[in-house]
Structures are given as C-alpha cells and as structure tokens.
Design a protein around this motif. Structure first.
Motif, PDB file in Angstrom:
ATOM      1  N   ASP A   4      17.235  -8.280 -12.157  1.00 26.45           N
ATOM      2  CA  ASP A   4      17.172  -8.900 -10.826  1.00 26.45           C
ATOM      3  C   ASP A   4      17.187  -7.827  -9.741  1.00 26.45           C
ATOM      4  O   ASP A   4      16.437  -7.898  -8.766  1.00 26.45           O
ATOM      5  CB  ASP A   4      18.358  -9.848 -10.599  1.00 26.45           C
ATOM      6  N   PHE A   5      18.051  -6.829  -9.911  1.00 23.95           N
ATOM      7  CA  PHE A   5      18.158  -5.756  -8.920  1.00 23.95           C
ATOM      8  C   PHE A   5      16.847  -4.981  -8.837  1.00 23.95           C
ATOM      9  O   PHE A   5      16.323  -4.742  -7.753  1.00 23.95           O
ATOM     10  CB  PHE A   5      19.324  -4.820  -9.265  1.00 23.95           C
ATOM     11  N   ILE A   6      16.294  -4.614  -9.964  1.00 20.41           N
ATOM     12  CA  ILE A   6      15.042  -3.847 -10.005  1.00 20.41           C
ATOM     13  C   ILE A   6      13.893  -4.659  -9.421  1.00 20.41           C
ATOM     14  O   ILE A   6      13.055  -4.135  -8.677  1.00 20.41           O
ATOM     15  CB  ILE A   6      14.753  -3.379 -11.442  1.00 20.41           C
ATOM     16  N   ALA A   7      13.848  -5.954  -9.717  1.00 22.53           N
ATOM     17  CA  ALA A   7      12.768  -6.816  -9.216  1.00 22.53           C
ATOM     18  C   ALA A   7      12.765  -6.893  -7.694  1.00 22.53           C
ATOM     19  O   ALA A   7      11.713  -7.128  -7.085  1.00 22.53           O
ATOM     20  CB  ALA A   7      12.894  -8.211  -9.810  1.00 22.53           C
ATOM     21  N   THR A  27      25.687  -8.017  -7.693  1.00 25.42           N
ATOM     22  CA  THR A  27      26.215  -9.250  -7.116  1.00 25.42           C
ATOM     23  C   THR A  27      26.563 -10.183  -8.280  1.00 25.42           C
ATOM     24  O   THR A  27      25.816 -10.233  -9.260  1.00 25.42           O
ATOM     25  CB  THR A  27      25.152  -9.890  -6.205  1.00 25.42           C
ATOM     26  N   PRO A  28      27.692 -10.915  -8.206  1.00 18.72           N
ATOM     27  CA  PRO A  28      28.031 -11.826  -9.308  1.00 18.72           C
ATOM     28  C   PRO A  28      26.846 -12.722  -9.692  1.00 18.72           C
ATOM     29  O   PRO A  28      26.184 -13.300  -8.840  1.00 18.72           O
ATOM     30  CB  PRO A  28      29.193 -12.660  -8.738  1.00 18.72           C
ATOM     31  N   GLY A  57      20.944  15.960  -5.743  1.00 18.64           N
ATOM     32  CA  GLY A  57      21.394  15.625  -4.399  1.00 18.64           C
ATOM     33  C   GLY A  57      21.886  14.195  -4.404  1.00 18.64           C
ATOM     34  O   GLY A  57      21.789  13.497  -5.412  1.00 18.64           O
ATOM     35  N   PRO A  58      22.421  13.722  -3.293  1.00 15.29           N
ATOM     36  CA  PRO A  58      22.954  12.358  -3.268  1.00 15.29           C
ATOM     37  C   PRO A  58      21.841  11.332  -3.424  1.00 15.29           C
ATOM     38  O   PRO A  58      20.756  11.508  -2.900  1.00 15.29           O
ATOM     39  CB  PRO A  58      23.623  12.245  -1.900  1.00 15.29           C
ATOM     40  N   ASN A  59      22.132  10.280  -4.164  1.00 18.08           N
ATOM     41  CA  ASN A  59      21.163   9.216  -4.330  1.00 18.08           C
ATOM     42  C   ASN A  59      21.247   8.263  -3.154  1.00 18.08           C
ATOM     43  O   ASN A  59      22.175   8.318  -2.355  1.00 18.08           O
ATOM     44  CB  ASN A  59      21.383   8.475  -5.649  1.00 18.08           C
ATOM     45  N   ALA A  60      20.280   7.381  -3.041  1.00 16.78           N
ATOM     46  CA  ALA A  60      20.177   6.450  -1.923  1.00 16.78           C
ATOM     47  C   ALA A  60      21.391   5.523  -1.849  1.00 16.78           C
ATOM     48  O   ALA A  60      21.972   5.163  -2.868  1.00 16.78           O
ATOM     49  CB  ALA A  60      18.907   5.618  -2.066  1.00 16.78           C
ATOM     50  N   VAL A  61      21.766   5.176  -0.641  1.00 19.32           N
ATOM     51  CA  VAL A  61      22.784   4.157  -0.401  1.00 19.32           C
ATOM     52  C   VAL A  61      22.234   3.191   0.638  1.00 19.32           C
ATOM     53  O   VAL A  61      21.293   3.500   1.354  1.00 19.32           O
ATOM     54  CB  VAL A  61      24.124   4.760   0.084  1.00 19.32           C
ATOM     55  N   PHE A  62      22.830   2.029   0.708  1.00 17.50           N
ATOM     56  CA  PHE A  62      22.377   1.025   1.661  1.00 17.50           C
ATOM     57  C   PHE A  62      22.830   1.380   3.065  1.00 17.50           C
ATOM     58  O   PHE A  62      23.810   2.113   3.255  1.00 17.50           O
ATOM     59  CB  PHE A  62      22.895  -0.359   1.257  1.00 17.50           C
ATOM     60  N   PRO A  63      22.130   0.885   4.095  1.00 14.99           N
ATOM     61  CA  PRO A  63      22.518   1.165   5.482  1.00 14.99           C
ATOM     62  C   PRO A  63      23.996   0.857   5.717  1.00 14.99           C
ATOM     63  O   PRO A  63      24.504  -0.161   5.245  1.00 14.99           O
ATOM     64  CB  PRO A  63      21.616   0.230   6.299  1.00 14.99           C
ATOM     65  N   GLY A  64      24.675   1.784   6.390  1.00 14.85           N
ATOM     66  CA  GLY A  64      26.091   1.624   6.688  1.00 14.85           C
ATOM     67  C   GLY A  64      27.007   2.163   5.609  1.00 14.85           C
ATOM     68  O   GLY A  64      28.213   2.232   5.794  1.00 14.85           O
ATOM     69  N   SER A  65      26.441   2.565   4.461  1.00 13.30           N
ATOM     70  CA  SER A  65      27.242   3.111   3.367  1.00 13.30           C
ATOM     71  C   SER A  65      27.184   4.628   3.412  1.00 13.30           C
ATOM     72  O   SER A  65      26.379   5.215   4.126  1.00 13.30           O
ATOM     73  CB  SER A  65      26.708   2.622   2.024  1.00 13.30           C
ATOM     74  N   LYS A  66      28.028   5.282   2.618  1.00 11.05           N
ATOM     75  CA  LYS A  66      27.991   6.740   2.531  1.00 11.05           C
ATOM     76  C   LYS A  66      28.217   7.156   1.094  1.00 11.05           C
ATOM     77  O   LYS A  66      28.699   6.377   0.268  1.00 11.05           O
ATOM     78  CB  LYS A  66      29.036   7.372   3.449  1.00 11.05           C
ATOM     79  N   GLY A 121      14.069 -10.501   0.640  1.00 11.44           N
ATOM     80  CA  GLY A 121      15.523 -10.455   0.682  1.00 11.44           C
ATOM     81  C   GLY A 121      16.076  -9.145   0.167  1.00 11.44           C
ATOM     82  O   GLY A 121      15.370  -8.337  -0.437  1.00 11.44           O
ATOM     83  N   PRO A 122      17.363  -8.938   0.404  1.00 11.77           N
ATOM     84  CA  PRO A 122      17.987  -7.685  -0.050  1.00 11.77           C
ATOM     85  C   PRO A 122      18.220  -7.693  -1.555  1.00 11.77           C
ATOM     86  O   PRO A 122      18.289  -8.759  -2.180  1.00 11.77           O
ATOM     87  CB  PRO A 122      19.320  -7.679   0.706  1.00 11.77           C
ATOM     88  N   PRO A 123      18.342  -6.509  -2.162  1.00  9.11           N
ATOM     89  CA  PRO A 123      18.634  -6.435  -3.592  1.00  9.11           C
ATOM     90  C   PRO A 123      20.012  -7.045  -3.881  1.00  9.11           C
ATOM     91  O   PRO A 123      20.917  -6.926  -3.057  1.00  9.11           O
ATOM     92  CB  PRO A 123      18.640  -4.935  -3.894  1.00  9.11           C
ATOM     93  N   PRO A 124      20.181  -7.665  -5.045  1.00 10.60           N
ATOM     94  CA  PRO A 124      21.451  -8.303  -5.374  1.00 10.60           C
ATOM     95  C   PRO A 124      22.471  -7.318  -5.946  1.00 10.60           C
ATOM     96  O   PRO A 124      22.847  -7.368  -7.117  1.00 10.60           O
ATOM     97  CB  PRO A 124      21.049  -9.357  -6.408  1.00 10.60           C
TER      98      PRO A 124
END
Length: 167
Positions: free
Chosen positions: A125-128, A118-119, A17-26, A136-139
């Motif tokens: 960093d993302f996993i942490a 994120t650059p 099935g579809p994996n998670a996306v951030f709020p406002g994304s599809k 804060g939000p994931p990078p």
C-alpha cells in the motif's frame, strides 16, 4: 543524467546520506566522508519520471581535511545488512530510540528507509502511493534511513520506535 535519467553515470560513487522524510519531519545520519568534492542530489523522479537532479536539484559540497582527529563512529545497537534485494536485521527491534548501522553487502548501490505503516496498511500500500496517478498521502511515516551506498559502504542513523498498542 539527461541522456539516461533512469541510470546514473558509471563513474558515480554513492556514499550515502539521510533518506527522505515527510514535510515537517527531521532525520539525522552519520557518514564518514574523505576530504574531496561531493555533490548533494536528489534522485527521486518527478511525475514524468525525470530525476530531480536532472532538473537542477543538486548542490556541490567540499569536504576539507580534518584539523583535529576524526570522531569515532557511533556504536550501533541494531545493524541492517542489505544485500541484493534483501534486508537482514542483527536482532529484533524493540521500542525506543536506536542507533542503526546500515551495511551494503550487495553487488550494487542500495538504500534503506524505515517506515511506520498506518494501522491496516501494508508495504505494498505504501509503495503504491508513489505510482503515477496515486491520490492522497502515503499510508505511513518515514522514521529514517540512508540513501544509496556503494558495495561495502556503511552509515548510521537514529530512529525512534514506539511501543505497539495492544488494543
């Protein structure tokens, strides 16, 4: 699930099935489901570690037999093969929109999520950012993916990859 929230019962089959996306994304995912009873659920844990499904985040889904011939599966232009703790790509990813097939060649259920970091950020960093106490939000931004598929399972999703800036 309530007896052991970290491990689904052995009778559970993962069909993707579809994996998670951030709020406002599809996102969009194509899966072939046989007629039968399914459940849509969330296995992401809350801060104490209890999967959302154990807290009621589930919905029954009845798939009825098709009245007309089933559509053909999409034709992928990129294939991600998952084995136990390893990903391989059928070719390098170029900028643009791609139909991606995900295959599970492993011995257990696996999922795939594609994240544009994120650059300056790394995968670590993302996993942490999901560890208890992280602030804060994931990078990065989730581009798409497929949740758990049992061994031999496959599915499709589309993702758009931007041209890398050359500074």
């Amino acid at each position: 699930m309530q007896a052991n929230p970290s491990r689904p019962p052995s009778w559970v089959s993962f069909v993707g099935g579809p994996n998670a996306v951030f709020p406002g994304s599809k996102t969009s995912t194509t899966m072939r489901l046989e007629a039968g009873n399914y459940v849509v659920l969330c296995l992401i844990p809350d801060k104490p570690g209890v999967p959302h499904v154990a807290l009621g985040m589930e919905k029954p889904l009845l798939v009825t037999p098709a009245v007309v011939a089933a559509d053909k599966e999409p034709v992928p232009d990129l294939i991600i093969t998952r084995s136990d703790f390893h990903f391989s790509l059928s070719k390098p990813v170029e900028a643009g929109t791609h139909t991606i097939q995900v295959l599970n060649a492993g011995s257990q259920p696996h999922e795939a999520v594609v994240v544009k970091l994120t650059p300056g950020a790394t995968a670590k960093d993302f996993i942490a950012a999901f560890e208890p106490g992280a602030a804060g939000p994931p990078p990065g931004q989730v581009l798409g993916g497929i949740v758990g598929l049992d061994r031999g399972g496959h599915g499709f999703f589309q993702a758009h990859f931007e041209q890398a800036s050359t500074g």
